[in-house]
Every structure is written in C-alpha cells, then in structure tokens.
Write an enzyme that holds these catalytic residues in place. Sequence first.
Site, PDB file in Angstrom:
ATOM      1  N   ASP A  61      30.768  46.456  27.105  1.00  0.00           N
ATOM      2  CA  ASP A  61      31.185  45.362  26.219  1.00  0.00           C
ATOM      3  C   ASP A  61      29.960  44.679  25.611  1.00  0.00           C
ATOM      4  O   ASP A  61      30.089  43.783  24.779  1.00  0.00           O
ATOM      5  CB  ASP A  61      32.117  44.372  26.936  1.00  0.00           C
ATOM      6  CG  ASP A  61      31.473  43.715  28.130  1.00  0.00           C
ATOM      7  OD1 ASP A  61      30.333  44.059  28.471  1.00  0.00           O
ATOM      8  OD2 ASP A  61      32.122  42.824  28.729  1.00  0.00           O
ATOM      9  N   SER A  62      28.750  45.154  25.992  1.00  0.00           N
ATOM     10  CA  SER A  62      27.533  44.737  25.284  1.00  0.00           C
ATOM     11  C   SER A  62      27.660  45.065  23.799  1.00  0.00           C
ATOM     12  O   SER A  62      26.929  44.515  22.972  1.00  0.00           O
ATOM     13  CB  SER A  62      26.303  45.448  25.870  1.00  0.00           C
ATOM     14  OG  SER A  62      26.509  46.846  25.913  1.00  0.00           O
ATOM     15  N   ASP A 100      34.357  49.729  29.469  1.00  0.00           N
ATOM     16  CA  ASP A 100      34.293  48.383  30.064  1.00  0.00           C
ATOM     17  C   ASP A 100      35.601  47.640  29.779  1.00  0.00           C
ATOM     18  O   ASP A 100      36.065  47.623  28.630  1.00  0.00           O
ATOM     19  CB  ASP A 100      33.174  47.605  29.370  1.00  0.00           C
ATOM     20  CG  ASP A 100      32.103  47.116  30.318  1.00  0.00           C
ATOM     21  OD1 ASP A 100      32.319  47.156  31.549  1.00  0.00           O
ATOM     22  OD2 ASP A 100      31.047  46.692  29.816  1.00  0.00           O
ATOM     23  N   LYS A 130      35.121  50.061  33.914  1.00  0.00           N
ATOM     24  CA  LYS A 130      34.191  49.202  34.659  1.00  0.00           C
ATOM     25  C   LYS A 130      34.714  47.782  34.593  1.00  0.00           C
ATOM     26  O   LYS A 130      35.223  47.346  33.558  1.00  0.00           O
ATOM     27  CB  LYS A 130      32.777  49.284  34.073  1.00  0.00           C
ATOM     28  CG  LYS A 130      31.798  48.339  34.789  1.00  0.00           C
ATOM     29  CD  LYS A 130      30.343  48.630  34.444  1.00  0.00           C
ATOM     30  CE  LYS A 130      29.874  48.044  33.139  1.00  0.00           C
ATOM     31  NZ  LYS A 130      29.995  46.581  33.045  1.00  0.00           N
ATOM     32  N   GLU A 132      33.801  43.603  36.145  1.00  0.00           N
ATOM     33  CA  GLU A 132      32.740  42.765  36.717  1.00  0.00           C
ATOM     34  C   GLU A 132      33.249  41.915  37.869  1.00  0.00           C
ATOM     35  O   GLU A 132      34.336  41.337  37.785  1.00  0.00           O
ATOM     36  CB  GLU A 132      32.175  41.843  35.627  1.00  0.00           C
ATOM     37  CG  GLU A 132      31.500  42.597  34.494  1.00  0.00           C
ATOM     38  CD  GLU A 132      30.832  41.675  33.473  1.00  0.00           C
ATOM     39  OE1 GLU A 132      30.854  40.430  33.656  1.00  0.00           O
ATOM     40  OE2 GLU A 132      30.295  42.214  32.475  1.00  0.00           O
ATOM     41  N   GLU A 199      23.079  44.387  38.337  1.00  0.00           N
ATOM     42  CA  GLU A 199      22.315  43.878  37.184  1.00  0.00           C
ATOM     43  C   GLU A 199      21.477  42.670  37.577  1.00  0.00           C
ATOM     44  O   GLU A 199      21.992  41.694  38.151  1.00  0.00           O
ATOM     45  CB  GLU A 199      23.292  43.519  36.042  1.00  0.00           C
ATOM     46  CG  GLU A 199      22.567  42.962  34.813  1.00  0.00           C
ATOM     47  CD  GLU A 199      23.386  43.008  33.530  1.00  0.00           C
ATOM     48  OE1 GLU A 199      24.505  43.572  33.533  1.00  0.00           O
ATOM     49  OE2 GLU A 199      22.890  42.470  32.514  1.00  0.00           O
TER      50      GLU A 199
HETATM   51  O1  KIV Z   1      28.081  46.117  28.756  1.00  0.00           O
HETATM   52  C1  KIV Z   1      27.099  46.765  29.160  1.00  0.00           C
HETATM   53  O2  KIV Z   1      26.380  47.404  28.399  1.00  0.00           O
HETATM   54  C2  KIV Z   1      26.818  46.744  30.580  1.00  0.00           C
HETATM   55  C3  KIV Z   1      25.558  47.375  31.047  1.00  0.00           C
HETATM   56  C4  KIV Z   1      24.397  46.568  30.657  1.00  0.00           C
HETATM   57  C5  KIV Z   1      25.560  47.661  32.495  1.00  0.00           C
HETATM   58  O3  KIV Z   1      27.594  46.239  31.330  1.00  0.00           O
END
Ligand code: KIV
Length: 281
Positions: A61-62, A100, A130, A132, A199
């Site tokens: 989600d970056s 994510d 993924k 969090e 992280e």
């Molecule tokens: O969203 C993302 O890119 C991440 C990574 C930095 C692990 O969660």
Amino acid sequence: MESPVSVHVSENTAARRRPVSIHDLRAAKERGEKFAMLTSYDYSSAALLDELGVPVLLVGDSLGMVVLGYDSTVPVTLDEMLHHTRAVARGAPNAIVVGDLPFGTYQDGPSQALASATRMLKEGGANAVKLEGGGAMVEVTARLVAAGIPVMGHLGLTPQSVNQFGGFKVQGRDDDAARQLLEDAGALAEAGAFAIVLECVPSELGARVTAAIDVPTIGIGAGPDTDGQVLVWHDLLGLTTGRLPRFVKQYADLRSEISGAIKAFVSEVADGEYPAPEHTY
Ligand code: KIV
C-alpha cells in the site's frame, strides 16, 4: 515430494520448473538461504522482476505514496489495491504476489478481513495478503489461513498506524516493546502466517525474532539477520525524492537517467532533430 524452487536470482531463471510457493520460502529459511522481496505496482515492473526470478512481489500500500501521491498509506482503498494487484499478477506468473490489505479493510475483525482478502485473491489475482499488526490480528490471521488464504504479517513500524506512532519512528527500542514484538511474532507464526515483515526495528531485535520463529522474517530497516529483505521499487532505483530512511540503499539513479532522456527528447523535438528519416514512414 516436490524439490524446492530456488529463491535466488540467477542467470538461469528460465530453468525454474514451477512457480515459487510459500513452502519454498520456509525451506529457504531452513537451508539458511536469504531471499529478496520487492514492491511492484504495475505490469511491466512485475514482468521484469518475475523474469529476473525475484521470488516475492509485494503490491504494497506504499503505492499510495509513491504512485498515487498521498501523504501516507492511510487513504489507500481496496479498489485501488485491486487495480494494481491485477496488473502485477498478470505480469508475474512465477513469483508469489502478495497484496497488501489497506487501512480500514480488515481491522474490524475476521469477517471483514475475510471479505477483503477474498477479493484480493479472486479479483486481484494475488497469491497471498499482507496485514499489519499483532494483537487482534492474530485471530484475523488464523481465520484467513483457515479459509485457505496465505497471510504475511507485518510488525514494528506499521505505516497504517502512523497517526498513532506520531511519525515514522524506529519501534521496539525499549525492553517492553521488544518483548511485545517477540510475543506478537510468535503468535502470528502460531496462527499460520507464512512470513512476517519486520519494519524499522533495532538489528538485535530483528535477529532475535528471526531466531525465535520457524517462519521467515523479511526485514526493512531490521538489520542483516532477517531471512529476507524488502525494499520499495522507487527507493532502490533512485526514483524517490526527499529525505530517505537510513535503511534505503539506492542501487541506481534512475531519476537522473530519466531526466537526461526527457531533456534530450524535448530539445530534439524543439530543434526538429526528432523524428529523423529513420523514424519515419
Ligand atoms: O507497503 C509496502 O510497501 C510495505 C513494505 C515497505 C514492507 O509494506
């Protein structure tokens, strides 16, 4: 029993016999082989990474920050994630594609998480999701795994909680926080997570968690001892502007390369040099 697929990038990735699976990552940890994960947000980068043999692609989600221009990952929606995950999945038939789950699509509990994760696999084409956090996310992880959805955990600096942390800061520095993180990692592994991103935590804590659990850890700012390492595509290639976190290593300066190419194009168009006879019909 199938023989394991290599998690290493090599000259001969075409010789790979089958797509990478979550079990290959576990086997790599058992053999003491480290592996790389990279973020990917579109078809062409995914196709290149897949061709190079990168075993895990994270549609992080970056993308909210590096692709969509948001200030944080908080505004990212599931539909935005699905749009990019579909493109990555189309480009990467061999890598494990992890989608994510964005903020607000799983924190309500196992039912909401199951609905969102199901969309990520069915509509996004991801192989895994993924999410969090520890604590309540342990039950969520167990529910998704029971439904056949591979889950990657994410502990330490969890960017969706940036408002609670009061900024992007190193986590797990004091004894209590370190103990909690170790406990959360153990509980997520027990719940069936196939890997855990760590992280921005001190290297020593990254090493302790990695030694304490059977599932692979994937570090980003968690020191050299995690089983895998992940970086954001734009950071690794030198496309990000502004101050970069200490853990980023830029392996290329694509911003300069691209600037040079664009300036050359603009000036050749202005001068009438492009298109030349060989570019015309
Ligand atoms: O969203 C993302 O890119 C991440 C990574 C930095 C692990 O969660």
